[in-house]
Design an enzyme around this catalytic site. Structure first.
Site, short mmCIF file in Angstrom:
data_model
loop_
_atom_site.label_atom_id
_atom_site.label_comp_id
_atom_site.label_asym_id
_atom_site.label_seq_id
_atom_site.Cartn_x
_atom_site.Cartn_y
_atom_site.Cartn_z
N GLU A 213 0.83 -1.20 0.00
CA GLU A 213 0.00 0.00 0.00
C GLU A 213 0.87 1.26 0.00
O GLU A 213 1.94 1.27 0.60
CB GLU A 213 -0.89 0.00 1.26
CG GLU A 213 -1.61 -1.33 1.44
CD GLU A 213 -2.42 -1.45 2.73
OE1 GLU A 213 -2.63 -0.43 3.42
OE2 GLU A 213 -2.83 -2.58 3.05
N GLU A 324 -9.78 5.66 3.06
CA GLU A 324 -10.13 4.85 4.21
C GLU A 324 -10.06 5.74 5.45
O GLU A 324 -9.13 6.56 5.56
CB GLU A 324 -9.12 3.70 4.35
CG GLU A 324 -9.28 2.87 5.61
CD GLU A 324 -8.19 1.81 5.75
OE1 GLU A 324 -7.47 1.53 4.77
OE2 GLU A 324 -8.04 1.29 6.86
#
Ligand SMILES: *[C@@H]1O[C@H](CO)[C@@H](O)[C@H](O)[C@H]1NC(C)=O
Ligand SMILES: *[C@@H]1O[C@H](CO)[C@@H](O)[C@H](O)[C@H]1NC(C)=O
Length: 410
Positions: A213, A324
């Site tokens: 990520e 997120e």
């Protein structure tokens, strides 16, 4: 032995015994554990640069970086450049040009640069570790990748991670790229965060999920402030025992001396004002199998060695892009922590946050728009939403984000 000598001897013995007891206690004391942990994280610096935001950036000799604490990397020869970049990377022009037109820098550059042969590493301080729920968990995420195929309704009531993402799946992927609009979202509680990133995923959403990520994040718990920071993350067991943010464990091997992971990105976009974005490319070197990361057009940061992973040692089975947040509120009260700009996709350019030039790398090492477009997913569109599209200027893109708690999101 006369009495005086005997007393001195006894005293020395008593002192020595209490010294030993103190030393033993110190090894086990929280202060000593803290010190040991800091020593493991912070490698000796050739030079240190204080950033205006209060960070200390240590220029660490490239062969002394944390990666080389890993037993499998003891004899590793650092690869100073990738064997291949994906095909098509430098042919594109429009989709990757920055909205701000000014080169994106890191704040610490105002006070110096790291010499050749070193890598810049954000120093971890005592306070960083003291903020963490446990020292062992510092630098680690809890379960975090979004599974668009399975939303548990109970999760929404209990708080937790919430997403507004676009994704592709059903093929083998060897990389992904996007240009990500940068903001400074408001965080309601210090134990919450807001981030925008891409996820390169391998395996199912089980206990052995592999993930690489990268993106930007605001995380008061991790960094002690509300600054927007460049970050990376990896795990090979669904955020359990392996992996971490940035260089907070052994894994990622950095080769670049200009960009520090975890350091502040500056400037950020403003509502109805200037827009700034960063480009991130992650791809698998077809020869060595390592996963490389490039920031912007100029900075190849380094790589995650293939052996760190199981599924990703071969290829990714899914890629996600988007936002997120952590909602720490429970009992049906939603946090007001923002995602992206804090505004819904409908507001469009200059107000809503975006990902543009969304691309994937296929098995022939070609970078291109995802065939079949993007799927989209959000747990609660009344809090954070996502809308995708494509056009000639931006290629495949999407707007995403939202304010969290509002009249429509309780
Ligand atoms: C590293 O090299 C030494 C000496 O050649 C060897 O004994 C050792 O097993 C190697 N370690 C690893 C992890 O390959
Ligand atoms: C971060 O922002 C929150 C609210 O947006 C504020 O309460 C807090 O004091 C800020 N923290 C720091 C370290 O500036």
């Amino acid at each position: 032995m006369d009495a005086a000598r005997w007393v001195v001897c006894l005293l020395v013995t008593v002192i020595c015994l209490s010294c030993a007891a103190a030393a033993t206690a110190a090894v086990r004391s929280p202060a000593a554990r803290l010190h040991r942990h800091l020593k493991r994280l912070n490698k000796p610096a050739v030079k240190s640069i204080e950033s205006p935001d209060g960070d200390m950036i240590d220029c660490v000799h490239i062969s002394h970086q944390p990666a080389f604490d890993h037993p499998y990397l003891k004899n590793h020869t650092i690869q100073m450049r990738p064997n291949y970049h994906p095909e098509g990377l430098y042919e594109e022009s429009k989709a990757s040009s920055s909205g701000g037109e000014r080169p994106m820098a890191q704040l610490w550059h105002q006070n110096g640069r790291c010499p050749e042969g070193t890598v810049p590493i954000r120093r971890t301080r005592k306070d960083d570790l003291l903020r963490a729920s446990s020292m062992r968990r510092y630098g680690r995420k809890r379960r975090a990748a979004a599974n668009p195929m399975s939303v548990s309704p109970t999760m929404l009531n209990e708080g937790g991670h919430q997403h507004a993402i676009a994704y592709v799946q059903g093929d083998k992927y060897y990389g992904a790229k996007a240009t990500i609009n940068v903001w400074a979202p408001k965080i309601e509680q210090p134990n919450e965060f807001s981030l925008s990133q891409l996820w390169i995923l391998g395996g199912s959403f089980g206990e052995d999920l592999n993930s690489i990520e990268a993106g930007w994040q605001v995380s008061p718990d991790l960094y002690g402030d509300n600054n927007t920071r460049l970050f990376t993350y990896w795990t090979s067991d669904a955020y359990q025992a392996t992996g971490c943010y940035n260089m907070l464990c052994s894994g990622f091997i950095q080769i670049n001396n200009q960009i520090a992971m975890g350091a502040s990105i500056f400037p950020t976009s403003s509502y109805s004002g200037s827009q700034y974005d960063i480009s991130i490319l992650i791809w698998k070197d077809p020869k060595e199998g390592n996963w490389w990361m490039q920031f912007g057009k100029d900075y190849v940061l380094g790589y995650w060695p293939s052996f760190l992973f199981s599924y990703l040692a071969d290829s990714a089975s899914m890629v996600e892009w988007g936002g997120e947040v952590v909602n720490s509120q429970a009992d049906g009260v939603h946090t007001s922590t923002q995602m992206g700009s804090g505004h819904f996709p409908e507001e469009g350019f200059g107000r809503a946050s975006y990902f543009k030039g969304v691309q994937v790398v296929d098995s022939s090492n070609n970078l291109g728009a995802p065939r079949g477009g993007l799927g989209t997913f959000t747990e609660q569109s009344s809090c954070y939403d996502v809308q995708s599209g494509s056009n000639a200027d931006w290629g495949t893109y999407f707007y995403y984000g939202g304010p969290g708690r509002s009249s429509s999101c309780q």
